[in-house]
Scaffold this active site. Structure first.
Site, short mmCIF file in Angstrom:
data_model
loop_
_atom_site.label_atom_id
_atom_site.label_comp_id
_atom_site.label_asym_id
_atom_site.label_seq_id
_atom_site.Cartn_x
_atom_site.Cartn_y
_atom_site.Cartn_z
N ASP A 199 17.81 -17.85 -7.60
CA ASP A 199 18.91 -18.26 -8.46
C ASP A 199 18.90 -19.77 -8.72
OD1 ASP A 199 21.49 -17.15 -9.56
OD2 ASP A 199 22.35 -18.72 -8.30
N GLU A 243 2.94 -17.35 3.93
CA GLU A 243 2.71 -16.96 5.34
C GLU A 243 2.53 -15.45 5.46
OE1 GLU A 243 6.28 -18.20 7.36
OE2 GLU A 243 5.95 -20.31 6.86
C1 GLC Z 1 22.90 -17.67 -11.91
C2 GLC Z 1 23.30 -16.22 -11.87
C3 GLC Z 1 24.75 -16.11 -12.23
C4 GLC Z 1 25.55 -16.88 -11.21
C5 GLC Z 1 25.08 -18.33 -11.12
C6 GLC Z 1 25.64 -19.01 -9.91
O1 GLC Z 1 22.95 -18.21 -13.17
O2 GLC Z 1 22.48 -15.47 -12.70
O3 GLC Z 1 25.18 -14.79 -12.29
O4 GLC Z 1 26.90 -16.85 -11.55
O5 GLC Z 1 23.68 -18.41 -11.00
O6 GLC Z 1 25.05 -18.50 -8.75
#
Ligand code: GLC
Ligand code: CA
Length: 501
Positions: A199, A243
């Protein structure tokens, strides 16, 4: 050849996928129950949006414990079973790792905010108010014009959050944070996961002492999100995956809308294995626009020998049927997704051609307003659509007719269409891993060829609502997005795949 280059990855937003204990929220056993369906459909891997313990302010993207499963979704035992059964069916499993921020309820943050001298104080990003009492810098958070800083009374400092105040940003410049986060990767790698979607991973490095240039402030921190030091962190993360045996993959959510910037996140083959390239989400339904998107992507990634990815929608963005309008375009767009050179990401429900649900303000639950594309999957044509306790969000339009059950029974459905396309891709070396050549377009039709050894296929997409003649000498039609393709022409919004003989 590594498995993920050829792969089609199916994204599951677990809350909205399949509920097995009748609490109205999808769960891990629900994913397991539908593995047979996914195998029948023909995807190679599934990626689960976050399943970790969370107060769910951002529905799991606010993680309170990186090494467990939220009880809403099940248990670690359920997870282990899911991995085993998915692998038994030849389906890989990817998790969604959220390294930029935790939940404000994560024990690290609870300790961090408890005192300026706490053990975890420097694990998050704390700053004094400016001498005039002002905010540390001018950053705003991702979904509004509100500051990305929240004042914490107890210790009299601001903390940074690029998203909600409930999602404090981790301080990746602290090596203890990096080590702890590496451990969270190992925890799941040891349990057999095949990799991670990572993310907002381009945002890990931050130049907090710099203001955003005024003219770029509305662009979600683009300049800041592109800090050089992030590449050092990505090499460390890659080291952790390396790893392990078995081609564990890292796929970055690099939300920079320029393929040249995205390309840098592959490093010299030592950073991300793959990165999302979201330009396709914002490319209008127009031959010249797609020509530019594909060209820019191929030239930026080709320059660093990086493997592309393609995506049409996800849990943050409108579904294809809603964005492009009409089932003809859904089929043509699906053809593009599955024939372009690169790893393809298919968001659960796109194989049904679902639209976004219309969610009334009273039923909205997401602070980012993304409820429509997160509507539950309709499994059956019956009134509950396979959700015996109902679901927390409304269903998309025509949920009975669009349901899995109805479409399985209907050979001409989008579902069968997608399944056939997936099978064609699987059977064709050129479509999976071949080069892309002869890319061109006129005002109406986009054309490209995929070639591997002596196999060559030509893809033609008509972006217009009128029919148009095409030159088909020396080729035979393999596949078309319309039911009755006419020889020598493309129907409105038709995508066709030819074998070059
Ligand atoms: C990314 C995710 C989204 C989330 C954001 C914060 O963009 O796809 O759904 O709200 O990160 O984690
Ligand atoms: Ca449930």
């Amino acid at each position: 050849m590594t498995w993920w280059r050829d792969a089609v990855v199916y994204q599951i937003y677990p809350r909205s996928f399949c509920d097995t204990n009748a609490d109205g929220v999808g769960d891990l056993n629900g994913v397991r129950r539908r593995l047979g369906y996914l195998e029948w459909l023909g995807v190679d891997a599934i990626w689960l949006s976050p399943i970790f313990p969370s107060p769910m302010r951002d529905f799991g993207y606010d993680v309170a414990d990186y090494e467990d499963v939220d009880p809403t979704f099940g248990s670690l035992e359920d997870f282990d079973l899911l991995v085993r059964e998915a692998h038994g069916r030849g389906i890989k499993l990817l998790l969604d790792w959220v390294p930029n921020h935790t939940s404000s309820e994560h024990p690290w943050f609870i300790d961090s905010r408890s005192s300026r001298r706490s053990r975890h104080r420097d694990w998050f990003i704390w700053r004094e108010a400016k001498s005039d009492g002002g905010l540390p810098n001018n950053w705003i958070h991702a979904w509004s014009e509100e500051p990305a800083w929240t004042w914490d009374e107890l210790t009299g400092q601001y903390y940074l959050h690029m998203f909600l105040a409930d999602q404090p940003d981790l301080n990746w410049s602290n090596s203890e944070v990096r080590d702890a986060m590496s451990e969270t990767l190992r925890f799941w790698l040891d349990r057999g996961v095949d990799g991670f979607r990572m993310d907002v991973v381009h945002g890990l490095g931050k130049n907090v002492d710099q203001d955003d240039p005024e003219e770029l402030r509305m662009l979600s921190h683009t300049p800041l999100n592109d800090a050089a030091v992030t590449h050092d962190y990505l090499r460390e993360i890659r080291g952790v995956l390396d790893e392990y045996e078995g081609d564990r993959v890292s796929i970055g959510e690099v939300y920079l809308l320029d393929p040249a910037q995205v390309a840098k996140y592959y490093g010299h083959g030592d950073e991300l294995h793959l990165s999302f390239n979201f330009t396709s989400l914002f490319t209008p339904w127009c031959a010249s626009a797609w020509l530019k998107t594909i060209r820019d992507t191929e030239s930026a990634l080709g320059a660093v020998s990086a493997w592309p990815t393609w995506v049409l929608s996800n849990h943050d963005n409108a579904r294809v049927a809603t964005r492009l309008g009409g089932q003809e375009r859904v089929r043509a767009a699906m053809t593009l997704l599955l024939t372009l050179r690169g790893t393809a990401f298919l968001y659960a429900g796109e194989e049904l051609g679902l639209e976004d649900a219309v969610v009334s303000p009273e039923r909205m639950v997401d602070p980012g307003g993304r409820d429509g594309c997160r509507a539950p999957l309709p499994w059956s044509a019956s009134h509950d659509h396979g959700w015996p306790a109902g679901a927390r969000l409304p269903f998309a339009a025509e949920a009975s007719r669009m349901s899995v059950e109805s479409q399985v029974d209907s050979p001409g459905s989008v579902l069968h269409f997608t399944r056939q396309l997936l099978a064609l891709r699987r059977s064709s070396k050129a479509l999976r891993g071949g080069t892309i050549e002869n890319l061109h377009a006129d005002a109406q039709v986009l054309v490209f060829e995929r070639r591997c050894d002596d196999e060559c296929v030509r893809v033609m997409v008509n972006f217009d609502a009128t029919r148009t003649p095409v030159e088909a000498t020396g080729s035979s039609l393999l596949f078309s997005s319309v039911e009755q393709p006419a020889p020598g022409e493309l129907a409105p919004n038709e995508a066709a795949i030819f074998r070059i003989v």
